[in-house]
Design an enzyme around this catalytic site. Structure first.
Site, short mmCIF file in Angstrom:
data_model
loop_
_atom_site.label_atom_id
_atom_site.label_comp_id
_atom_site.label_asym_id
_atom_site.label_seq_id
_atom_site.Cartn_x
_atom_site.Cartn_y
_atom_site.Cartn_z
N SER A 166 -2.84 0.19 5.18
CA SER A 166 -3.18 1.61 5.09
C SER A 166 -4.68 1.74 4.94
CB SER A 166 -2.49 2.24 3.88
OG SER A 166 -2.97 3.56 3.65
N TYR A 180 -0.34 2.71 -4.68
CA TYR A 180 -0.37 2.47 -3.24
C TYR A 180 -1.67 1.79 -2.82
CZ TYR A 180 0.83 3.60 1.66
OH TYR A 180 1.16 3.54 2.99
#
Length: 279
Positions: A166, A180
């Site tokens: 990501s 995350y």
């Protein structure tokens, strides 16, 4: 060799985790559309069967395996089943992931009480690390073992492993759940470590770092609430969140011989978000 010929993957096989929806489904569609035999895996058995039936109905060679990537033995079994069905493993997308819980800032810029480091639910931290980081490790571990032991389909040898990381592994996104960030940063470093280790076996390991795509991640807010999508769109230099079809060419590039001299790399596809907010 002609450029377009290097993108050919017909006759090869691919396994994709998190393939029932979103970016994982786009990966699976890409592999099937390009002529590969594909195993779609996901914890969502209903969605998995629905999408596999659709692809099979369109004439593509697909099979499924229900898989929780936090289950290491389950990952081993899914890869073993793929090899038994297709004679080897050429391509593996370690894609399954999730983003649960709030970031410390809401899309409107206000602070989110439950998203602060001292108030964030520790159970969500554990789940995020288990799925996003350890799940990627479990998947890549099983794939590497199969590629080393049996070679790829047709005895070609080698293989390509692609992890979904990501842009939050590279930059800080305050609206993204706190765990995350380190989970996806860990995936990026794991990719580099495995790329160096597996290069002698002609197994390439690379990462895709998506920015804001319209998927089910984060509870699918951008799909369900136009105001949320509008808030995200305003932060993107190219003006809007991406749709999953925009991932397909990059997936094919990394899966195919077009990227044959690339390993340990991270390809950012985020509409310019990492450059900073548009003025």
């Amino acid at each position: 060799m002609k450029a377009l010929d290097q993108f050919a993957i017909a006759g090869r096989s691919a396994l994709v985790t998190g393939a029932a929806s979103g970016i994982g489904l786009a990966y699976a569609e890409t592999m099937a559309e390009a002529g590969a035999s594909v195993t779609l895996t996901d914890i969502d058995a209903t969605g998995l069967e629905r999408e596999a039936a659709r692809l099979a109905g369109e004439g593509y060679a697909v099979r499924t395996a229900v898989l929780d990537v936090t289950d290491r033995a389950g990952c081993d079994a899914a890869v073993a089943g793929h090899v038994a069905a297709y004679g080897g493993l050429d391509i593996c997308f370690a894609n399954a992931g999730l983003g649960e819980g709030p970031g410390f800032v809401a899309p409107d810029g206000s602070r989110v009480e439950d998203g602060q480091v001292d108030t964030y639910d520790p159970a969500l931290w554990d789940r995020s690390i288990a799925i996003n980081l350890t799940g990627s490790y479990n998947t890549m571990r099983a794939a590497a073992r199969a590629m080393k032991a049996g070679g790829a389909s047709g005895g070609r040898g080698g293989g390509s492993i692609i992890a979904t990381a990501s842009n939050a592994g590279l930059i800080l996104e305050p609206i993204v759940p706190m765990p995350y960030h380190p989970a996806k940063a860990g995936v990026l470093h794991l990719v580099r470590a495995l790329a160096l280790e597996l290069a002698r076996f002609r197994i390439r390991v690379n990462a895709i770092a998506p920015g804001p795509f319209v998927t089910n991640i984060g509870g699918g807010w951008a799909k369900q609430d136009p105001a949320v999508k509008q808030a995200f769109d305003a932060t993107i230099p190219l003006g809007a969140m991406a749709e999953t079809y925009q991932m397909k060419p990059l997936a094919l590039y990394l899966a195919s011989d077009a990227s044959s001299f690339m390993t340990g790399s991270t390809l950012l596809i985020d509409g310019g978000v990492a450059l900073g907010p548009p003025r």
